[in-house]
Design a protein around this motif. Structure first.
Motif, PDB file in Angstrom:
ATOM      1  N   GLN A  29       0.841  -1.196   0.000  1.00  0.00           N
ATOM      2  CA  GLN A  29       0.000   0.000   0.000  1.00  0.00           C
ATOM      3  C   GLN A  29       0.875   1.245   0.000  1.00  0.00           C
ATOM      4  N   LEU A  30       0.675   2.127  -0.982  1.00  0.00           N
ATOM      5  CA  LEU A  30       1.429   3.373  -1.062  1.00  0.00           C
ATOM      6  C   LEU A  30       0.577   4.599  -0.779  1.00  0.00           C
ATOM      7  N   LEU A  31      -0.719   4.452  -0.967  1.00  0.00           N
ATOM      8  CA  LEU A  31      -1.619   5.579  -0.825  1.00  0.00           C
ATOM      9  C   LEU A  31      -2.903   5.105  -0.175  1.00  0.00           C
ATOM     10  N   LEU A  32      -3.435   5.909   0.700  1.00  0.00           N
ATOM     11  CA  LEU A  32      -4.686   5.568   1.356  1.00  0.00           C
ATOM     12  C   LEU A  32      -5.697   6.661   1.049  1.00  0.00           C
ATOM     13  N   TYR A  33      -6.804   6.272   0.424  1.00  0.00           N
ATOM     14  CA  TYR A  33      -7.897   7.205   0.186  1.00  0.00           C
ATOM     15  C   TYR A  33      -8.845   7.125   1.383  1.00  0.00           C
TER      16      TYR A  33
END
Length: 165
Positions: A29-33
């Motif tokens: 995971q690189l980005l969390l919305y």
């Protein structure tokens, strides 16, 4: 009345690729919305994203090919065919599938077409189809069946096929 949203992250990604950027798969995971009811993402229509994706596919892949096969004679494959520009529709050799009912019918007729006669696209078993392919089947949806079928053909992703799902 709410205005239609813009898929800014998708457009940013496409612009990056057009300007020579590259994408790499990273299995973490690189980005969390963050989800919330007032997020602008809810204003973006699914059809808007679809149109951008098809346009990018036509620009970056189909423009390089003289012909191709759509892997999925079902709803998604037929939708892709109908969404293509007329010049790219004419490049479609066939739809391919594993579903015997679809294969037995032998063709897909694009009934909404203004062309006369209406376009009739052959439907064949995947192992009779000629690459390159645009694959409109979700990975991990077939219990490994799609992946096994692809592996059986000894194809190279990015050369002999692209996923569009």
């Amino acid at each position: 009345r709410q205005s239609q949203g813009v898929p800014e992250d998708l457009l940013f990604f496409y612009k990056n690729l057009r300007e020579g950027g590259r994408a790499f798969r990273v299995d973490q995971q690189l980005l969390l919305y963050r989800y919330h009811a007032w997020a602008a993402t809810h204003l973006v229509l699914e059809e808007t994203i679809w149109r951008h994706r098809v346009a990018f596919l036509e620009e970056r892949v189909l423009a390089q090919w003289t012909s191709f096969t759509i892997w999925n004679a079902g709803k998604q494959g037929r939708k892709l065919f109908r969404s293509l520009a007329a010049a790219n529709q004419k490049k479609v050799r066939a739809l391919c599938d594993v579903d015997e009912k679809k294969i037995k019918k032998g063709f897909y007729t694009y009934e909404e077409s203004k062309e006369r006669p209406k376009p009739r696209i052959p439907v064949q078993h995947f192992n009779q189809a000629i690459p390159p392919f645009i694959i409109c089947v979700k990975l991990d949806l077939t219990g490994g069946g799609l992946e096994d079928n692809l592996n059986s053909l000894n194809l190279q992703e990015g050369v002999d096929y692209y996923h569009f799902n």
